[in-house]
Motif scaffolding. Sequence first.
Motif, mmCIF file in Angstrom:
data_model
loop_
_atom_site.group_PDB
_atom_site.id
_atom_site.type_symbol
_atom_site.label_atom_id
_atom_site.label_comp_id
_atom_site.label_asym_id
_atom_site.label_seq_id
_atom_site.Cartn_x
_atom_site.Cartn_y
_atom_site.Cartn_z
ATOM 1 N N SER A 77 0.811 -1.225 0.000
ATOM 2 C CA SER A 77 0.000 0.000 0.000
ATOM 3 C C SER A 77 0.843 1.274 0.000
ATOM 4 O O SER A 77 0.407 2.301 -0.526
ATOM 5 N N THR A 151 -5.888 -10.598 -6.084
ATOM 6 C CA THR A 151 -5.948 -11.479 -4.920
ATOM 7 C C THR A 151 -7.378 -11.736 -4.441
ATOM 8 O O THR A 151 -7.730 -12.852 -4.089
ATOM 9 N N LYS A 195 2.371 -12.538 0.604
ATOM 10 C CA LYS A 195 1.487 -13.432 -0.126
ATOM 11 C C LYS A 195 2.231 -14.695 -0.570
ATOM 12 O O LYS A 195 1.733 -15.790 -0.420
HETATM 13 C C1 LIG Z 1 -2.314 -7.811 -0.191
HETATM 14 C C2 LIG Z 1 -2.197 -6.958 -1.366
HETATM 15 C C3 LIG Z 1 -1.908 -5.590 -1.269
HETATM 16 C C4 LIG Z 1 -1.769 -4.875 0.051
HETATM 17 O O1 LIG Z 1 -0.635 -5.257 0.711
HETATM 18 P P1 LIG Z 1 -0.178 -4.541 2.062
HETATM 19 O O2 LIG Z 1 1.220 -5.068 2.210
HETATM 20 O O3 LIG Z 1 -1.103 -5.008 3.143
HETATM 21 O O4 LIG Z 1 -0.216 -3.089 1.871
HETATM 22 C C5 LIG Z 1 -1.754 -4.873 -2.421
HETATM 23 N N1 LIG Z 1 -1.871 -5.447 -3.631
HETATM 24 C C6 LIG Z 1 -2.159 -6.762 -3.767
HETATM 25 C C7 LIG Z 1 -2.287 -7.352 -5.115
HETATM 26 C C8 LIG Z 1 -2.327 -7.558 -2.642
HETATM 27 O O5 LIG Z 1 -2.609 -8.852 -2.785
#
Ligand SMILES: *Cc1c(COP(=O)(O)O)cnc(C)c1O
Length: 360
Positions: A77, A151, A195
């Motif tokens: 983010s 996601t 992820k």
């Molecule tokens: C989880 C996710 C985010 C947000 O990630 P943070 O590290 O919590 O800010 C942004 N983009 C995608 C594609 C995600 O899967």
Amino acid sequence: MSRVYNFSAGPAVLPESVLREAAEEMLDYRGTGMSVMEMSHRSKAYQTIIDQAEADLRQLMGIPEQYKVLFLQGGASQQFAMIPMNLMKNRVADYIITGQWAKKAWQEAQLYGKANVVASSADRTFSYIPDCSDLPISEDADYVYICQNNTIYGTAFHQLPNTKGKDLVADVSSCFLSEPMDVTKYALLYGGVQKNIGPAGVVIAVIREDLVREEVLPGTPTMLRYKTHADHGSMYNTPPAYGIYICGKVFKWLLELGGLEEIQKRNVKKAALLYDFLDQSHLFRGTVEKKDRSLMNVPFVTGDETMDTWFIEAAAKAGFVNLKGHRSVGGMRASIYNAMPYEGVEALVAFMDRFERENR
Ligand SMILES: *Cc1c(COP(=O)(O)O)cnc(C)c1O
């Protein structure tokens, strides 16, 4: 000790061998007498860890010399702002909106300039990837932005958009290292590692050298300039040291199992098992257009919310956890990242099959 099959979208499952190795090294990292967590990031031991991690990532992805690899913080983010602050020279950028993460990035970019929506799949709850072969790309766009794997909705770009020569910027958080990528097609790609790579708190950015520049939007904080981090080997300040160490172990794990081509093969096989089951099921069905299906996140529903809840509870009891879909879409979602073994998906499919026979 018993481990569950964890289908969480993130933070998510990590390879068991990596966790075991980290556990073994917890109290005394290779004769240093301390944990990596307790170590100065200016120590020789830590410098070796971060250098090796970068070298292994470069090897895995085939990252060319003229790209910098940056280990950053603030989550994916934070990049929603950092990208326009650093790249919006003309204060114009084009966004393709294929889900909430792309939308958030687009909203943030509006704080800094003109952020145009050049394509969107909002009309059908982001269940597909729009045709991006001939978009109205802005003449003076500084970049074109995508979220490569969505996601929440379970769609993915299997073909990159035609940016008409403009720089492509991609959020690859949930498909990072899931298959080979041609880095040269991107100006900047980045992802939060929680992820598919490591513990939350690390973001990896791979950025073309000419975009690492002095000229950024006025007021851009030192910490939010790519150049600050590039000039200091990602150690301008204390990096998320332990997280980077775990990422390094995951890179090694991927290299040892045969690299991104091998993991892609495994991911394709794993995803096919689940999608094939969904396609023949009379109870469950996938929610996205087949051609745009993600290899990593598989949303599905029964069409009956009570049944969905019942299924999620029964699955959790049987050791299949975190199958609840994102709060914005409901239903179920199985995230089957790199570290989810084939056996995990196989067992899930067998469980779904049994559930279906018992509940029709
Ligand atoms: C989880 C996710 C985010 C947000 O990630 P943070 O590290 O919590 O800010 C942004 N983009 C995608 C594609 C995600 O899967």
